[in-house]
Design an enzyme around this catalytic site. Sequence first.
Site, mmCIF file in Angstrom:
data_model
loop_
_atom_site.group_PDB
_atom_site.id
_atom_site.type_symbol
_atom_site.label_atom_id
_atom_site.label_comp_id
_atom_site.label_asym_id
_atom_site.label_seq_id
_atom_site.Cartn_x
_atom_site.Cartn_y
_atom_site.Cartn_z
ATOM 1 N N CYS B 88 0.840 -1.203 0.000
ATOM 2 C CA CYS B 88 0.000 0.000 0.000
ATOM 3 C C CYS B 88 0.870 1.248 0.000
ATOM 4 O O CYS B 88 1.537 1.534 -0.982
ATOM 5 C CB CYS B 88 -0.953 -0.034 1.194
ATOM 6 S SG CYS B 88 -2.329 1.101 1.047
ATOM 7 N N HIS B 205 -3.378 -5.792 1.238
ATOM 8 C CA HIS B 205 -2.663 -5.920 2.508
ATOM 9 C C HIS B 205 -2.512 -7.379 2.950
ATOM 10 O O HIS B 205 -3.330 -7.877 3.718
ATOM 11 C CB HIS B 205 -3.406 -5.144 3.596
ATOM 12 C CG HIS B 205 -3.259 -3.671 3.483
ATOM 13 N ND1 HIS B 205 -2.309 -2.957 4.171
ATOM 14 C CD2 HIS B 205 -3.945 -2.769 2.742
ATOM 15 C CE1 HIS B 205 -2.414 -1.667 3.863
ATOM 16 N NE2 HIS B 205 -3.398 -1.524 3.006
ATOM 17 N N GLU B 207 -0.523 -8.467 5.107
ATOM 18 C CA GLU B 207 -0.306 -8.525 6.567
ATOM 19 C C GLU B 207 -1.629 -8.503 7.321
ATOM 20 O O GLU B 207 -1.680 -8.858 8.500
ATOM 21 C CB GLU B 207 0.617 -7.384 7.006
ATOM 22 C CG GLU B 207 -0.066 -6.043 7.251
ATOM 23 C CD GLU B 207 -0.418 -5.299 5.983
ATOM 24 O OE1 GLU B 207 -0.467 -5.913 4.902
ATOM 25 O OE2 GLU B 207 -0.671 -4.072 6.065
#
Lengths: 741, 234, 85, 85
Positions: B88, B205, B207
């Site tokens: 991002c 994302h 994560e």
Amino acid sequence: MVQAHQRGDAPIHRALGLTDEEHDRIVAALGREPNRAELAMYAAMWSEHCSYKSSRVHLGELPTDGPQVLVGPGEDSGVVDLGDGLACAFKMESHSHPSAIEPYQGAATGVGGIVRDVLSMGARPVALLDPLRFGSLEDARNRWLFEGVVAGIGGYGNCIGVPTVGGEVRFDPAHGPNPTVNAMCVGFVPTDRILRSGRGRPGDVLLLIGARTGRDGIGGVSVLASRTLGRASQEDRPSVQIADPFAEKLLIEACLELAGRGLLAGLQDLGGAGLTCAVSETATVAGAGAEIDLEAVPLREEGLEPFEILTSESQERMLAVVRPGDLQAAREACERWGLVSAVVGRLTSDGALRARSGGRVVAEVAAHSLTEEAPRYRRPMAAPPTLDEVQADDPTFLPPPVAPGEAVLRLLAAPNVASKRWVWERYDSIVQGNTVAGPGGDAAVIRLEGSTRAVALSTDGNGRYGRLDPYLGGAHAVAESARNVACVGARPLAVTNCLNFGSPERPEVMWAFRETVRGMGDACRALGAPVTGGNVSFYNESEDSSVPPTPIVGMLGLLEDHRLRLGSALRPGMALYLLGETFAELGGSEYAETILGVVRGRPPGLDLRREAALVTLLVEAAGRKVLAGAHDCSDGGLAAALAETAIAGDCGFAVSLPNHLPPHVWLFSESASRAVVWLLRSSATDLETLAEARGVPIERIGESGGPRMVVGDEVDIAVTEAAAVYEDAIPRLLRSGRSAG
Amino acid sequence: MSGSRVAVITFPGSLDDRDALRAVRLVGGTPVPVWHRDRDLGGADAVILPGGFSYGDHLRAGAIARFAPVMVAVADHAERGGPVLGICNGFQILCEAGLLPGALTRNAGLAFVCRRVHVRCETSATPFTSTLEPGEVLPVPVKHGEGRFVADPETLERIEDEGRVVFRYCSPGGDLGDEWNPNGATNHIAGIANDRGNVVGMMPHPEHAVDPEVGPTGGQPLFESLLQAVPAGV
Amino acid sequence: MKRRFEIVVMLKPGMADPQGRAVEDALPTMGWSGVTDVRTGKHVELTVEAESEEAARALVEQVAGRLLSNPVIEEYRVLAAEEVG
Amino acid sequence: MKRRFEIVVMLKPGMADPQGRAVEDALPTMGWSGVTDVRTGKHVELTVEAESEEAARALVEQVAGRLLSNPVIEEYRVLAAEEVG
Ligand SMILES: Nc1ncnc2c1ncn2[C@@H]1O[C@H](COP(=O)(O)OP(=O)(O)O)[C@@H](O)[C@H]1O
Ligand SMILES: [Mg+2]
């Protein structure tokens, strides 16, 4: 030396929102005429916004204690115990006035303000919710306000890395000129690290951290909060500020580092009345006084008058109380985060708040005279004469103009009921990585890292109910928010709230306010959820119209094990039950407004014992894994609740109609204390036993499964069709403006 | 045993740095927090530039962060062929820094979008996708306001021809289409790699997609691939 | 007759400009010194078709004052227009 | 010697400008017709202190080209500077 303020300038105090009586009280408190700086300080501190002078006497009726309450009202935000050595700070606040003239910046700075309230307790902000009220989206200005406010909330929350996980949007013509923009923030803090005010000692240093001070909101508190919007919007330009979420993010990290390293004796946000409020409150609670040097305050522009520095409401600033020995370490931490910090004064042992500039004293007042000696009014109250007549006119027995099937689709497309996805997809709801359940369900669920515990959050308030019966409006707001957290399996723990009303100088407004508070108080007591804080926003009026009584409740629930959380998405092959009893109550219902076009009659009744029983049952049944899912009945009644769960789970259902009520009444009545639940057939008897034990009426209404939503012979709609209507309603209203002229 | 060391850089305004550190830990790696003023990567084997709003995303996302002192160390690491993942805002920073081609511009919808999407893996030839088969579909969240990937025609052609598109937005079944593209990115591009494949940037994302308690798990293979690419103590 | 206009929208003087401030604070760390008072705003270019210069200008003033800027926090100026046939 | 510079940063001609498009689409709904080719960009004003006009300009070009704009998607121009004592 302090120069006398001439009686000839009397209009100044009026322009600042002070009455002549209040001016005389100031003279009495000082034993002399106040100078301009002092007058500005009193004007700011004694404004409705800061002093709660019209609401205090009534707020006293709210229940505020319980074993879970660690910090009650009075501090920047309430704090409750979550167990496992962790506590939760949470509060709600209004930023409606600025949002009405600059929606993006007004809403954004509102988020910033409530975040700093939670930060003041030493808590890390972990969630935001945004209850909003607008006029009809058919109107271009309302679309501008709606899109601007949502963009502003997202623009701020997304940038500071605090997930926005819930809220509400409701639409009511009365909110057109006066939109309601509230924001709620929730934070976590280790119980032994809560920053209570009052720990300051004489000699402690006052360290101002964050943004430089400019001519922001000078007298804004008074003007904004004490004048009606129509007049204010000309004068209050400096009161709309440009949000700086990046500075706020740095402020959060810096303050939490200071708190974590034990470098703080206290922490205060600078909100209404700016430095004056922060310093006088810090001094008062510490039973001390304070000396501040206005020349030490970092300025954004030259030539600010002392009174401007004293009352400036520039955003993204915090006031830290630091022991002299910790000062260097504290300032180094701020520098590391790229933040300006400045020693602006120290606490003294006398009770005086003394401000110097250029070595000379420019203001000297008794600190507590600004805070504790602020005026309190018991303003006249009177019920609006027309209310009885409006209540007497009950729409429940009007013949249904449309078939139930069509009514269901029209309700799903009604802005109050329709999906708010357009709004919450603009918000980062997952940052920080603890969002177990984000927007879209009955309540959001945020887990406590490294624990199975989680908090459940919901905001609620039904404008129609408040308008028709303020007492019930207040009580229902609490009841629905409790039901919402219970529907995910959480036990209601405590409540924050924001009370949005018109001018307290009008007896019917003051009456409605008192009734609302009474209703909230009774409901909070019955549900065991004390009020730990909140905010009152008066003067939500423009020349021609005022907001209806708009109480908004933020409920904090505790979930012992978030892995047992209930969802509101229907799953196939389940037994469908309705918990609670349905009465012929269409007064003030979404059905009455959307289908019959009337907001009249008496809102649904509320038996708080039944509500408490339902909440207990839901929590119990969820904890024992008896339920597969639940969804509360609110706007649009059982029909809307069933349709919402079907849409969420992309799963149909077949339920049969009872014969004791006409179909449209059973489907659309908004009787309180009800929820739809579904479960494996094998668990049916367990649920029935639990319900009986709790005395909750229970009715098996059908089965889940298939592609269609079927209710007897009255309703038969494809889930996909319902979903399309439900999801597209708000985007369509926004598009309509763009294409059509 | 402590797994491979993965640095996560915190810029002023980084938001998902904690999440990235947690994800590294969850898959068995050793997270190494690195500060934007640091001049080295703390001896890490790989580095992640996390999501967020570095410097408030003022001017353009990543425009100011790319000047941070630590970016010199990141460039060196990339130069030596070390794995670099920009997520991002990290992707935006890598583009601004010239470590990846193209740019990330305002979403076509002009609004921030937070949504669970699906991405299709287009190549296994990066340290972050080595355990994935091209065509595999991963559920992952996006949350950004400036994620529309653009590049001039020549650059775009080169990226495509050299097989440097790592992820594309797609349907749950792997089909491409505008309705699956959350930001209007050119060719539905969600992530790309540099010419050597060791530097990867992506808008979604991963994560936030490793812990089943709080979301999908489409991010796990990326971290597992990374730990294989840089085995502990190598 | 078509004319191309340029409109500049800036925050009112005295209003905080976080973006300008962020840029100003960042510059020294990038090795650029001596830059102060950074203010940022919007720049909009548009083409107007109208009978007269006056009519075009009037329209631009409308658009700039009511759509492109919010007078509560911003001010705008219209830069010289040029004909584009 | 201090000089005030104005810098305009616009998307390159070929680049899609969704914001400009949104403005263009909004205009008719507000009853304004005849406006086309709306392009939006950034406007930056800053003060530079340097010995010479040349030195100041060189610095501005640096800042504008490397920080204020991204050559991949944007182009900038520096408008006439004025002395501010
Ligand atoms: N302004 C908003 N911001 C974020 N989430 C919202 C907003 N408005 C509605 N939502 C979410 O949409 C869902 C439905 O809202 P609502 O109909 O008010 O729920 P309920 O009727 O159960 O209180 C909830 O999860 C709520 O949090
Ligand atoms: Mg609900």
